[in-house]
Each structure stands twice: as C-alpha cells, then as structure tokens.
Write a protein that holds these residues in place. Structure first.
Motif, PDB file in Angstrom:
ATOM      1  N   ILE A 213      23.369 -36.498  84.980  1.00  0.00           N
ATOM      2  CA  ILE A 213      23.678 -36.366  85.309  1.00  0.00           C
ATOM      3  C   ILE A 213      23.164 -34.435  85.854  1.00  0.00           C
ATOM      4  CG2 ILE A 213      25.736 -34.318  85.339  1.00  0.00           C
ATOM      5  CD1 ILE A 213      27.004 -36.292  84.024  1.00  0.00           C
ATOM      6  N   ARG A 214      22.447 -34.042  84.128  1.00  0.00           N
ATOM      7  CA  ARG A 214      21.551 -33.316  84.988  1.00  0.00           C
ATOM      8  C   ARG A 214      20.181 -33.444  85.781  1.00  0.00           C
ATOM      9  NH1 ARG A 214      21.027 -30.360  79.643  1.00  0.00           N
ATOM     10  NH2 ARG A 214      18.669 -30.400  79.625  1.00  0.00           N
ATOM     11  N   ALA A 215      19.928 -34.356  85.839  1.00  0.00           N
ATOM     12  CA  ALA A 215      18.869 -34.542  86.841  1.00  0.00           C
ATOM     13  C   ALA A 215      19.637 -34.492  88.754  1.00  0.00           C
ATOM     14  CB  ALA A 215      17.897 -36.268  86.847  1.00  0.00           C
ATOM     15  N   ARG A 216      20.337 -34.975  87.635  1.00  0.00           N
ATOM     16  CA  ARG A 216      21.301 -34.723  89.830  1.00  0.00           C
ATOM     17  C   ARG A 216      21.192 -33.725  89.604  1.00  0.00           C
ATOM     18  NH1 ARG A 216      26.375 -38.111  90.916  1.00  0.00           N
ATOM     19  NH2 ARG A 216      24.692 -39.552  91.001  1.00  0.00           N
ATOM     20  N   ARG A 217      21.408 -32.523  88.956  1.00  0.00           N
ATOM     21  CA  ARG A 217      21.641 -31.423  89.792  1.00  0.00           C
ATOM     22  C   ARG A 217      20.940 -30.592  89.435  1.00  0.00           C
ATOM     23  NH1 ARG A 217      25.728 -29.785  83.739  1.00  0.00           N
ATOM     24  NH2 ARG A 217      27.746 -30.434  85.660  1.00  0.00           N
ATOM     25  N   GLN A 218      18.897 -31.057  88.647  1.00  0.00           N
ATOM     26  CA  GLN A 218      18.336 -30.401  89.125  1.00  0.00           C
ATOM     27  C   GLN A 218      17.678 -30.321  89.737  1.00  0.00           C
ATOM     28  OE1 GLN A 218      15.602 -31.895  85.502  1.00  0.00           O
ATOM     29  NE2 GLN A 218      17.355 -30.253  83.957  1.00  0.00           N
TER      30      GLN A 218
END
Length: 231
Positions: A213-218
């Motif tokens: 999720i964090r990678a997608r947001r970044q």
C-alpha cells in the motif's frame, strides 16, 4: 530489495512454511513424530522418503527467505534497533535452514543404514536431532525470530502501522520465544509456540500488505509530481 520485493518475499515465505508444515503433518506426523523413538522415526521417514525430504526442503526455503526479508525491512528505518535487526534476521534464517536441511541431506543415508541393521545410524540421527534440530534449528530459531520481530517493532514504532500491528507482532514473538521451554515438557508450551508461528505468519502477511500500500501511494504521489512539473 524494494518494498514490493520485500512484500513478495514475506507472502511467499508465509505460504511456503505453512503449506509445507501442513503437508508434513499429514504425511509424516510432524512435529509429533519427533517424540517417537529414533529408530521408529527413521523407519517412518524411509517409508515416504522422497515426499518428506522434498517438503522439508520447501520448509527450509521458506525459512531462508527470512534473510532477504530482514535486509528489505532494514531499509525502512535507520534506527539503532533496525541496524541490529538485520543481522539477527539473517542469523534466524541461517540456523533454521541448518536445522531443517538435515532431513533431505543427512537423514536419507541414516534411514537406509538403519534399515540395513546399522545401529550407529540411529545414534547419529538422535545426536543430529539434539544438536542440529533442538539446539540450533529450534532454540536458535525461536530466539532469533522473536528477537528480530521485537527489534523491528521497536525500530518502526507505533506510527508505522498502528497499535494492532505492533500488538500482533509482539504477541507472536512472545509465543514463539516460549518454544525454548519445549524440551522441559511444560504443558501447552508446544501449542503456544505453534500459535505464535501462526500469528507471526499473519503478521508477516499484514506487513507485506502495508508495504504494498505504501509503495502504491509513493508511486501515485511521484506520478502526480511529474504531471505537475510537466504541465
């Protein structure tokens, strides 16, 4: 190890370990079979050698993935606890792989020798179970896996994923650590240790989901910045 590859390793490790453990329980009565006499264990192993040895190799592969996972997670924080966590996580992978690989590498020879009437094979197997199994693979694995989990939680803090994530990891680590008492035959210790590993697998998959999720947001944020700069 990017966040995505670390997350993938977490998911694959959890899947491999749990599937292999379940299959070994069905075809080899593992780990309860370890409480039987060594000669009986070797005979049981020999009756399904290829299947049992193969699934122990899968289990070892799942354990080995803890090393790249530790390296990938180590990039999430520069805290002192995380600097300790990386080598501890790698060590956890190493001791577990050493303990597990005795099954596909050493036990087939002992099983064949024992079937041929060689009593020294049974003694060698029993010694390996105590040293490579109980001391190195199990006790070392329990201490180092629990230690790695605790260090990661300390390094990341509650802000990384919230209190539930921290509590789940802490409870799993505590139950895994109880496994060091298993040789003393205290009641419910083995059950608690098993529950700890189940919870730890859940925690690992949740961890992977958070990283994805964090990678997608970044990625989305970077895309918006590029779009803004070119407009």
């Amino acid at each position: 190890m990017t966040s995505r590859t670390t997350a993938a390793a977490m998911i694959v490790a959890a899947a491999l370990v749990n599937i292999a453990f379940a299959v070994l329980g069905a075809v080899f009565d593992y780990p309860d079979v370890l409480g039987h006499p060594p000669a009986e264990v070797l005979a049981t192993f020999g009756a399904a050698e290829v299947t049992v040895a193969g699934w122990f190799a899968v289990l070892a592969l799942g354990a080995a993935l803890q090393a790249p996972i530790a390296i990938g997670v180590g990039r999430l924080s520069d805290a002192r606890a995380m600097r300790w966590a990386v080598p501890v996580g790698i060590a956890a992978a190493v001791v577990q792989v050493i303990g597990l690989l005795r099954w596909p590498l050493l036990v087939p020879g002992w099983a064949a020798a024992a079937a041929g009437g060689d009593p020294s094979a049974v003694d060698s197997f029993a010694t390996a179970n105590r040293v490579l199994g109980t001391i190195v693979g199990e006790t070392g694995g329990y201490v180092l896996t629990a230690g790695w989990t605790a260090l990661v939680l300390v390094a990341l803090g509650g802000r990384f994923a919230g209190r539930a994530f921290t509590v789940l990891g802490a409870v799993a680590a505590a139950l895994i650590l109880l496994g060091v008492l298993s040789p003393l035959d205290f009641p419910l210790v083995d059950l608690a240790n098993f529950a700890g590993y189940v919870l730890w697998s859940v925690w690992l998959v949740v961890f992977a989901g958070i990283l994805l999720i964090r990678a997608r947001r970044q990625t989305s944020s970077s895309a918006r910045v590029r779009a803004t700069s070119t407009s």
